[in-house]
Write a protein that holds these residues in place. Structure first.
Motif, PDB file in Angstrom:
ATOM      1  N   VAL A  27       9.128 -27.750  61.926  1.00 62.62           N
ATOM      2  CA  VAL A  27       8.088 -27.960  62.936  1.00 62.62           C
ATOM      3  C   VAL A  27       8.510 -28.980  63.982  1.00 62.62           C
ATOM      4  CG1 VAL A  27       5.700 -28.695  63.316  1.00 62.62           C
ATOM      5  CG2 VAL A  27       6.275 -27.341  61.298  1.00 62.62           C
ATOM      6  N   SER A  28       9.091 -30.091  63.536  1.00 57.45           N
ATOM      7  CA  SER A  28       9.460 -31.157  64.475  1.00 57.45           C
ATOM      8  C   SER A  28      10.515 -30.691  65.464  1.00 57.45           C
ATOM      9  CB  SER A  28       9.955 -32.390  63.709  1.00 57.45           C
ATOM     10  OG  SER A  28      11.065 -32.078  62.901  1.00 57.45           O
ATOM     11  N   VAL A  77      21.546 -33.968  70.075  1.00 60.55           N
ATOM     12  CA  VAL A  77      21.351 -34.694  68.816  1.00 60.55           C
ATOM     13  C   VAL A  77      20.657 -33.788  67.798  1.00 60.55           C
ATOM     14  CG1 VAL A  77      20.103 -36.592  67.707  1.00 60.55           C
ATOM     15  CG2 VAL A  77      21.313 -36.993  69.862  1.00 60.55           C
ATOM     16  N   LEU A  78      19.621 -33.081  68.254  1.00 64.39           N
ATOM     17  CA  LEU A  78      18.905 -32.153  67.370  1.00 64.39           C
ATOM     18  C   LEU A  78      19.789 -30.987  66.940  1.00 64.39           C
ATOM     19  CD1 LEU A  78      15.382 -31.823  68.996  1.00 64.39           C
ATOM     20  CD2 LEU A  78      15.889 -32.798  66.776  1.00 64.39           C
ATOM     21  N   VAL A  79      20.477 -30.387  67.916  1.00 59.24           N
ATOM     22  CA  VAL A  79      21.309 -29.221  67.638  1.00 59.24           C
ATOM     23  C   VAL A  79      22.415 -29.571  66.652  1.00 59.24           C
ATOM     24  CG1 VAL A  79      22.969 -27.616  68.628  1.00 59.24           C
ATOM     25  CG2 VAL A  79      20.841 -28.067  69.826  1.00 59.24           C
ATOM     26  N   THR A 129      11.000 -33.780  56.108  1.00 55.91           N
ATOM     27  CA  THR A 129      11.511 -35.140  56.266  1.00 55.91           C
ATOM     28  C   THR A 129      11.636 -35.472  57.752  1.00 55.91           C
ATOM     29  OG1 THR A 129      13.788 -34.321  56.140  1.00 55.91           O
ATOM     30  CG2 THR A 129      12.773 -35.096  54.091  1.00 55.91           C
ATOM     31  N   VAL A 130      11.318 -36.703  58.081  1.00 58.70           N
ATOM     32  CA  VAL A 130      11.448 -37.170  59.463  1.00 58.70           C
ATOM     33  C   VAL A 130      12.762 -37.922  59.564  1.00 58.70           C
ATOM     34  CG1 VAL A 130      10.401 -38.500  61.320  1.00 58.70           C
ATOM     35  CG2 VAL A 130       8.944 -37.371  59.623  1.00 58.70           C
ATOM     36  N   GLY A 131      13.792 -37.227  60.008  1.00 57.87           N
ATOM     37  CA  GLY A 131      15.115 -37.828  60.096  1.00 57.87           C
ATOM     38  C   GLY A 131      15.275 -38.694  61.325  1.00 57.87           C
ATOM     39  N   VAL A 132      16.277 -39.537  61.288  1.00 63.10           N
ATOM     40  CA  VAL A 132      16.586 -40.394  62.441  1.00 63.10           C
ATOM     41  C   VAL A 132      16.913 -39.530  63.652  1.00 63.10           C
ATOM     42  CG1 VAL A 132      18.163 -42.146  63.341  1.00 63.10           C
ATOM     43  CG2 VAL A 132      17.410 -42.252  60.958  1.00 63.10           C
ATOM     44  N   GLY A 153      16.196 -37.843  69.012  1.00 60.46           N
ATOM     45  CA  GLY A 153      16.130 -36.676  69.893  1.00 60.46           C
ATOM     46  C   GLY A 153      14.826 -36.614  70.653  1.00 60.46           C
ATOM     47  N   THR A 154      13.719 -36.899  69.959  1.00 63.72           N
ATOM     48  CA  THR A 154      12.404 -36.887  70.601  1.00 63.72           C
ATOM     49  C   THR A 154      12.319 -37.927  71.704  1.00 63.72           C
ATOM     50  OG1 THR A 154      11.335 -36.154  68.556  1.00 63.72           O
ATOM     51  CG2 THR A 154       9.920 -37.156  70.224  1.00 63.72           C
ATOM     52  N   ILE A 155      12.760 -39.154  71.411  1.00 67.73           N
ATOM     53  CA  ILE A 155      12.704 -40.238  72.395  1.00 67.73           C
ATOM     54  C   ILE A 155      13.519 -39.883  73.634  1.00 67.73           C
ATOM     55  CG2 ILE A 155      13.401 -42.627  72.854  1.00 67.73           C
ATOM     56  CD1 ILE A 155      12.716 -43.231  69.903  1.00 67.73           C
TER      57      ILE A 155
END
Length: 291
Positions: free
Chosen positions: A89-90, A132-134, A259-262, A267-269
């Motif tokens: 989802v994130s 970063v996400l990819v 899990t909310v990974g670093v 990536g969100t920021i």
């Protein structure tokens, strides 16, 4: 205060849409899921139109509704549903938040306007955030994550196309744009349903998720969004884009145990800050701070 609460409510609803898509995408398949989603949304808006006494005149603007429905709902909804079969989802929420960045790039090409330094800086930050996400998802999930990430980005790109089309589209009332584009999406997605049938037994949880996705996170959310545009203006209403990933991460953590990974936080920021520069919110914020 009411408008701020409305912005957060809208972000919570749209962040929640990725939760429900994630729950229902694998058992229903992308086509059935999205056909039911847009049908629920269209029916919800139809009921509201009766109370508001609004006439749609669908056939008079059918070409416009089909174009808007294709790029603003049918295509991106399908692409994100496909991606939701693999991605969490994130990740879906963060990739979706690149839509304003794509919109700015498409707008610059559309109008042959040079990109400012702020926009270029924002694009670079956004691309780093997506990278970063990819990179992390490719390591964590494997090569099978690459195509879903690309399709989600194409979905966000489609929203950018829709935004720029809407600026030059026929003058249609915002409510009717939402209502008409949903019925157009029903027509556009329907031919795909026989080729992507339901895969698993449809449980009450899946039915509830799809109903919430269509009626609440799509139909009612559109009503709230267009009300915010009317009261705050389009630019201010766009700030909801910055908040959606926060709720996407939160709902995934609370309801699916993701899990909310670093990497998700970084990536969100980066994507949110990049979007703020691309859309001009960063410069407006800095100018207010300096006054």
């Amino acid at each position: 205060m009411v408008n701020i609460l409305s912005l957060f409510t809208l972000a919570a609803l749209w962040g929640g849409s990725f939760l429900f898509v994630r729950i229902a995408a694998n058992p229903l398949g992308p086509a059935v899921l999205i056909e039911v989603r847009v049908a629920f949304a269209a029916l919800t808006l139809l009921v509201v139109s009766f109370f508001l006494k609004k006439s749609l005149r669908f056939m008079s603007n059918i070409k416009h509704f089909l174009i808007l429905g294709l790029f603003n709902s049918a295509l991106p909804f399908l692409l994100f549903a496909y991606s939701a079969q693999v991605l969490n989802v994130s990740t879906l929420a963060v990739l979706n938040s690149t839509a304003p960045i794509w919109g700015a790039v498409i707008g610059a090409i559309w109008t042959r306007t040079r990109l400012s330094k702020d926009v270029i800086f924002g694009l670079i930050l956004g691309m780093i955030g997506v990278s970063v996400l990819v990179g992390w998802e490719a390591i964590n999930i494997g090569d099978e994550a690459i195509i879903p990430i690309i399709t989600a980005l194409i979905g966000a790109f489609s929203y950018g196309v829709a935004t720029n089309y809407a600026k030059n589209a026929p003058s249609v009332e915002p409510f009717n744009n939402a209502h008409g584009s949903m019925w157009a999406s029903v027509l556009l997605v329907l031919p795909l349903v026989p080729f992507m049938p339901v895969r698993e037994e449809v449980t009450s949880d899946i039915i509830a998720a799809v109903f919430a996705l269509g009626a609440v996170c799509t139909g009612l959310a559109y009503l709230l969004y267009f009300r915010l545009i009317k009261e705050l203006g389009a630019s201010s209403a766009l700030t909801v884009t910055f908040i959606i990933p926060v709720f996407g991460i939160l709902w995934g953590y609370l309801f699916l145990g993701e899990t909310v990974g670093v990497n998700a936080i970084i990536g969100t920021i980066l994507v949110v800050i990049g979007t703020m520069f691309v859309t001009g919110f960063a410069s407006k914020f800095m100018s207010k701070k300096c006054v």
